[in-house]
Design a protein around this motif. Structure first.
Motif, PDB file in Angstrom:
ATOM      1  N   THR A   1       0.840  -1.195   0.000  1.00 51.26           N
ATOM      2  CA  THR A   1       0.000   0.000   0.000  1.00 51.26           C
ATOM      3  C   THR A   1       0.880   1.252   0.000  1.00 51.26           C
ATOM      4  O   THR A   1       2.069   1.202   0.333  1.00 51.26           O
ATOM      5  CB  THR A   1      -0.894   0.020   1.241  1.00 51.26           C
ATOM      6  OG1 THR A   1      -0.060   0.134   2.408  1.00 51.26           O
ATOM      7  CG2 THR A   1      -1.725  -1.253   1.330  1.00 51.26           C
ATOM      8  N   PRO A   2       0.298   2.402  -0.359  1.00 54.16           N
ATOM      9  CA  PRO A   2       1.086   3.641  -0.313  1.00 54.16           C
ATOM     10  C   PRO A   2       1.693   3.914   1.056  1.00 54.16           C
ATOM     11  O   PRO A   2       2.835   4.383   1.149  1.00 54.16           O
ATOM     12  CB  PRO A   2       0.063   4.711  -0.710  1.00 54.16           C
ATOM     13  CG  PRO A   2      -0.914   3.986  -1.585  1.00 54.16           C
ATOM     14  CD  PRO A   2      -1.026   2.607  -0.996  1.00 54.16           C
TER      15      PRO A   2
ATOM     16  N   GLY B   1      17.098 -11.803   6.081  1.00 53.12           N
ATOM     17  CA  GLY B   1      15.763 -11.469   5.608  1.00 53.12           C
ATOM     18  C   GLY B   1      15.162 -12.585   4.780  1.00 53.12           C
ATOM     19  O   GLY B   1      13.961 -12.867   4.863  1.00 53.12           O
ATOM     20  N   ASP B   2      15.988 -13.236   3.943  1.00 51.46           N
ATOM     21  CA  ASP B   2      15.535 -14.393   3.180  1.00 51.46           C
ATOM     22  C   ASP B   2      14.968 -15.469   4.097  1.00 51.46           C
ATOM     23  O   ASP B   2      13.963 -16.109   3.794  1.00 51.46           O
ATOM     24  CB  ASP B   2      16.704 -14.993   2.403  1.00 51.46           C
ATOM     25  CG  ASP B   2      17.008 -14.241   1.118  1.00 51.46           C
ATOM     26  OD1 ASP B   2      16.191 -13.407   0.709  1.00 51.46           O
ATOM     27  OD2 ASP B   2      18.077 -14.508   0.534  1.00 51.46           O
ATOM     28  N   THR B   3      15.640 -15.668   5.220  1.00 54.04           N
ATOM     29  CA  THR B   3      15.331 -16.806   6.085  1.00 54.04           C
ATOM     30  C   THR B   3      14.186 -16.515   7.046  1.00 54.04           C
ATOM     31  O   THR B   3      13.264 -17.324   7.206  1.00 54.04           O
ATOM     32  CB  THR B   3      16.588 -17.203   6.881  1.00 54.04           C
ATOM     33  OG1 THR B   3      17.649 -17.499   5.977  1.00 54.04           O
ATOM     34  CG2 THR B   3      16.304 -18.423   7.758  1.00 54.04           C
ATOM     35  N   TYR B   4      14.234 -15.368   7.705  1.00 55.65           N
ATOM     36  CA  TYR B   4      13.298 -15.095   8.795  1.00 55.65           C
ATOM     37  C   TYR B   4      12.163 -14.148   8.411  1.00 55.65           C
ATOM     38  O   TYR B   4      11.292 -13.876   9.243  1.00 55.65           O
ATOM     39  CB  TYR B   4      14.059 -14.527  10.000  1.00 55.65           C
ATOM     40  CG  TYR B   4      15.060 -15.500  10.559  1.00 55.65           C
ATOM     41  CD1 TYR B   4      14.634 -16.625  11.256  1.00 55.65           C
ATOM     42  CD2 TYR B   4      16.426 -15.308  10.373  1.00 55.65           C
ATOM     43  CE1 TYR B   4      15.554 -17.524  11.767  1.00 55.65           C
ATOM     44  CE2 TYR B   4      17.355 -16.205  10.872  1.00 55.65           C
ATOM     45  CZ  TYR B   4      16.914 -17.316  11.573  1.00 55.65           C
ATOM     46  OH  TYR B   4      17.824 -18.212  12.061  1.00 55.65           O
ATOM     47  N   GLY B   5      12.158 -13.657   7.196  1.00 57.98           N
ATOM     48  CA  GLY B   5      11.088 -12.754   6.766  1.00 57.98           C
ATOM     49  C   GLY B   5      11.554 -11.317   6.749  1.00 57.98           C
ATOM     50  O   GLY B   5      12.171 -10.835   7.710  1.00 57.98           O
ATOM     51  N   ARG B   6      11.260 -10.624   5.649  1.00 57.00           N
ATOM     52  CA  ARG B   6      11.798  -9.279   5.469  1.00 57.00           C
ATOM     53  C   ARG B   6      11.098  -8.255   6.348  1.00 57.00           C
ATOM     54  O   ARG B   6      11.722  -7.289   6.788  1.00 57.00           O
ATOM     55  CB  ARG B   6      11.718  -8.904   3.989  1.00 57.00           C
ATOM     56  CG  ARG B   6      12.579  -9.837   3.150  1.00 57.00           C
ATOM     57  CD  ARG B   6      12.529  -9.516   1.669  1.00 57.00           C
ATOM     58  NE  ARG B   6      13.247 -10.582   0.951  1.00 57.00           N
ATOM     59  CZ  ARG B   6      12.689 -11.427   0.093  1.00 57.00           C
ATOM     60  NH1 ARG B   6      11.398 -11.328  -0.166  1.00 57.00           N
ATOM     61  NH2 ARG B   6      13.401 -12.352  -0.502  1.00 57.00           N
ATOM     62  N   ARG B   7       9.795  -8.435   6.585  1.00 55.75           N
ATOM     63  CA  ARG B   7       9.112  -7.493   7.478  1.00 55.75           C
ATOM     64  C   ARG B   7       9.713  -7.563   8.869  1.00 55.75           C
ATOM     65  O   ARG B   7       9.991  -6.521   9.491  1.00 55.75           O
ATOM     66  CB  ARG B   7       7.620  -7.791   7.534  1.00 55.75           C
ATOM     67  CG  ARG B   7       6.874  -6.861   8.507  1.00 55.75           C
ATOM     68  CD  ARG B   7       5.379  -7.106   8.513  1.00 55.75           C
ATOM     69  NE  ARG B   7       5.063  -8.457   8.923  1.00 55.75           N
ATOM     70  CZ  ARG B   7       3.859  -9.001   8.801  1.00 55.75           C
ATOM     71  NH1 ARG B   7       2.877  -8.311   8.234  1.00 55.75           N
ATOM     72  NH2 ARG B   7       3.633 -10.238   9.223  1.00 55.75           N
ATOM     73  N   ARG B   8       9.911  -8.764   9.381  1.00 47.89           N
ATOM     74  CA  ARG B   8      10.466  -8.922  10.728  1.00 47.89           C
ATOM     75  C   ARG B   8      11.848  -8.280  10.825  1.00 47.89           C
ATOM     76  O   ARG B   8      12.138  -7.524  11.759  1.00 47.89           O
ATOM     77  CB  ARG B   8      10.556 -10.398  11.092  1.00 47.89           C
ATOM     78  CG  ARG B   8      11.189 -10.650  12.453  1.00 47.89           C
ATOM     79  CD  ARG B   8      11.315 -12.134  12.723  1.00 47.89           C
ATOM     80  NE  ARG B   8      10.007 -12.784  12.779  1.00 47.89           N
ATOM     81  CZ  ARG B   8       9.843 -14.089  12.971  1.00 47.89           C
ATOM     82  NH1 ARG B   8      10.902 -14.876  13.103  1.00 47.89           N
ATOM     83  NH2 ARG B   8       8.642 -14.601  13.028  1.00 47.89           N
TER      84      ARG B   8
ATOM     85  N   ALA C   1       4.619  -2.310  11.409  1.00 49.39           N
ATOM     86  CA  ALA C   1       4.083  -3.563  11.950  1.00 49.39           C
ATOM     87  C   ALA C   1       2.678  -3.845  11.447  1.00 49.39           C
ATOM     88  O   ALA C   1       2.259  -5.006  11.352  1.00 49.39           O
ATOM     89  CB  ALA C   1       4.096  -3.512  13.480  1.00 49.39           C
ATOM     90  N   ARG C   2       1.939  -2.788  11.087  1.00 50.68           N
ATOM     91  CA  ARG C   2       0.558  -2.957  10.634  1.00 50.68           C
ATOM     92  C   ARG C   2       0.416  -2.952   9.114  1.00 50.68           C
ATOM     93  O   ARG C   2      -0.579  -3.475   8.591  1.00 50.68           O
ATOM     94  CB  ARG C   2      -0.312  -1.825  11.212  1.00 50.68           C
ATOM     95  CG  ARG C   2      -0.478  -1.883  12.719  1.00 50.68           C
ATOM     96  CD  ARG C   2      -1.317  -0.714  13.213  1.00 50.68           C
ATOM     97  NE  ARG C   2      -1.595  -0.810  14.645  1.00 50.68           N
ATOM     98  CZ  ARG C   2      -2.635  -1.450  15.173  1.00 50.68           C
ATOM     99  NH1 ARG C   2      -3.492  -2.054  14.381  1.00 50.68           N
ATOM    100  NH2 ARG C   2      -2.808  -1.489  16.472  1.00 50.68           N
ATOM    101  N   THR C   3       1.373  -2.340   8.421  1.00 54.07           N
ATOM    102  CA  THR C   3       1.164  -2.113   6.983  1.00 54.07           C
ATOM    103  C   THR C   3       2.123  -2.858   6.064  1.00 54.07           C
ATOM    104  O   THR C   3       1.739  -3.203   4.940  1.00 54.07           O
ATOM    105  CB  THR C   3       1.275  -0.613   6.669  1.00 54.07           C
ATOM    106  OG1 THR C   3       2.599  -0.148   6.965  1.00 54.07           O
ATOM    107  CG2 THR C   3       0.266   0.189   7.478  1.00 54.07           C
ATOM    108  N   VAL C   4       3.364  -3.098   6.491  1.00 58.14           N
ATOM    109  CA  VAL C   4       4.365  -3.690   5.588  1.00 58.14           C
ATOM    110  C   VAL C   4       4.080  -5.182   5.417  1.00 58.14           C
ATOM    111  O   VAL C   4       4.037  -5.926   6.404  1.00 58.14           O
ATOM    112  CB  VAL C   4       5.796  -3.480   6.127  1.00 58.14           C
ATOM    113  CG1 VAL C   4       6.814  -4.204   5.243  1.00 58.14           C
ATOM    114  CG2 VAL C   4       6.118  -1.991   6.206  1.00 58.14           C
ATOM    115  N   PRO C   5       3.877  -5.650   4.193  1.00 54.75           N
ATOM    116  CA  PRO C   5       3.631  -7.089   3.983  1.00 54.75           C
ATOM    117  C   PRO C   5       4.906  -7.891   4.190  1.00 54.75           C
ATOM    118  O   PRO C   5       6.014  -7.383   3.991  1.00 54.75           O
ATOM    119  CB  PRO C   5       3.164  -7.148   2.525  1.00 54.75           C
ATOM    120  CG  PRO C   5       3.799  -5.961   1.881  1.00 54.75           C
ATOM    121  CD  PRO C   5       3.837  -4.895   2.933  1.00 54.75           C
TER     122      PRO C   5
END
Length: 498
Positions: free
Chosen positions: A41-42, A102-109, A219-223
């Motif tokens: 999202t924007p 980031g590849d392993t544990y998730g980029r948002r985290r 935490a609420r918006t980044v996929p």
């Protein structure tokens, strides 16, 4: 001193890695089908771009603040160099590892962890009771940036497609490129404002509420996105890579200020040996079906080698210029912090629109857009050098310097954005993660080397030639690099792969 700027290189975790494919969500659909890409999202885009700009701004923000830090903390020149070098070296050394995590544990985290760590380390910088505390906190801040930055374009790549991805990447290039200029302008404004008596500390403390807001919104918006089958860890390769890069960059960035002590010579001698050991370990891992941090076969790709070489004059020239120009303004022309910071604004006025025009320029001229950008930048440096050389010292106002800076910004904006497009297009799809991490590391390493080479040359020439002639000589070195860049770009295939 400098950097930076950050860029499309952060795609280190953006797409498929050597051992798996990329997915933008861990949640399966209702019918059990594989999940499709999540939506960026924007507001989510604004959040990740904010994180990317923070790491770039803080690469440069101390340039204007260094005189105040020197007075307040009674820091020696060598310690001031470490304030810059600690950030630059930690940033460059840990980028590839940040992408792998980031590849392993998730980029948002990892993005949220990185932003939170950046806020905490910025607080530690702003509250530093002494110079060496600040050096340590800056190193930790660089490590936080290396954790945060690779996730940004990784998220963009995993959650956008087609023309929307092209526009988003162009926007990222514009934001990343201007962040370095904004760092010096913001640093000057904050030091001059002396908010609550904080002085130079404000350039770090201002990051704390921004980082907190980015974590809360992100935490609420980044996929989320990650690879389905992440690569196994390469502990030995990671240690050797970090050791080789540290052994190279630390003596280059710190050696001049410390008088080239024995440790710096020994590290420079050790650097190629550690590099050879890293290559041997990675080659063996690749031959035996392991998961090397940087597969050696990647560098055997001619297109990859050519594209990486393009980044050398771009990044070394940019960081060396920003460092030398800050010294010229404050120590040579006796500008105050605010005036010195605002003097670089004209570069940003042209750099942002130039970066946004890159997709259109590529459609019209292909990779020859890089040639034209290098020539425009070269003209800008020439105009700036003649202005400094021919004007009276008292007549060198920000307005007099603006024409050359406007041209430099236009050329730089196209170069930075187009360089990352060229470099990433050269990386085979199966090597996208490792290849993008390599591009990011080359970029940050060259930013550090720019201060150590062009910046050190400028400082070494000042006692003999004076500030004016020393600066013009340093501009001549950068000009030679741009002409080399123009020639290199002529050897690229005219059409850019997508």
């Amino acid at each position: 001193m400098t950097r930076p700027s950050n860029t499309e290189t952060a795609t280190a975790t953006a797409s498929t890695t050597d051992t798996g494919s990329d997915t933008a969500s861990d949640r399966p659909s209702a019918d059990g089908a594989p999940p499709g890409p999540a939506t960026l999202t924007p507001l989510a885009l604004l959040t990740v771009l904010l994180g990317a700009s923070l790491s770039s701004i803080d690469f440069f923000v101390v340039n204007i603040a260094l005189p105040s830090i020197e007075r307040d903390l009674h820091a020696s020149p060598a310690t001031l160099e470490m304030v810059v070098a600690g950030y630059a070296v930690a940033y460059a050394v840990l980028l590839v590892l940040g992408g792998r995590l980031g590849d392993t544990y998730g980029r948002r985290r990892l993005f949220l962890w990185g932003v939170a760590a950046f806020g905490l380390t910025s607080l530690a910088c702003g509250l530093a009771p002494g110079a060496w505390w600040l050096v340590g906190a800056r190193g930790a801040q660089g490590a936080a940036s290396a954790l945060m930055l690779p996730q940004v374009l990784g998220t963009i790549h995993a959650t956008t497609r087609g023309e929307r991805r092209a526009r988003t990447v162009a926007l990222y290039g514009a934001v990343s490129g201007v962040a370095g200029l904004l760092g010096q302008a913001l640093g000057g404004a904050l030091v001059a404002a002396d908010l609550g008596g904080t002085g130079w500390r404000a350039v770090f403390l201002v990051n704390v509420p921004i980082a907190a807001a980015a974590v809360a919104v992100g935490a609420r918006t980044v996929p989320d996105s990650r690879v389905e089958r992440p690569a196994r860890s390469d502990v030995l390769g990671t240690v050797l890579f970090a050791g080789a890069l540290t052994a190279l960059l630390l003596p280059l960035t710190e050696g001049r200020a410390t008088g080239r002590p024995l440790w710096s010579v020994l590290l420079l001698v050790a650097a190629p040996l550690l590099g050879w050991a890293f290559g041997a370990v990675e080659g063996r891992a690749e031959r035996t079906g392991g998961s090397p941090l940087l597969p050696p076969s990647l560098l055997r790709e001619p297109a990859v080698r050519r594209s990486l070489v393009l980044g050398v004059p771009i990044c070394i020239g940019f960081s060396g210029f920003m460092f030398g120009f800050a010294i010229l303004l404050q120590q040579g022309l006796r500008y105050g912090a605010l005036r010195a910071g605002l003097t670089v604004v004209p570069m940003g006025l042209t750099q942002i629109p130039a970066a946004m025009l890159v997709p259109r320029l590529v459609r019209r001229w292909g990779t020859r857009a890089m040639t034209r950008a290098a020539l425009v930048h070269a003209v800008g440096l020439t105009v700036l050098g003649l202005t400094v050389l021919w004007s009276s010292w008292s007549g060198l106002s920000p307005l007099a310097l603006a024409p050359g800076l406007l041209l430099c910004g236009a050329g730089q904006g196209v170069q930075l954005t187009l360089y990352y497009r060229i470099a990433l297009a050269a990386v085979p799809a199966a090597r996208a993660g490792a290849g993008s991490g390599l591009v990011a590391t080359v970029q940050q390493s060259c930013l550090a080397v720019g201060v150590a080479t062009i910046g050190s040359l400028f400082l070494a020439l000042v006692p003999g030639l004076g500030m004016r002639d020393a600066f013009v000589t340093a501009l001549g070195v950068q000009l030679a690099g741009l002409l080399w860049l123009a020639l290199l770009s002529l050897r690229l295939p005219r059409m850019l792969k997508t």
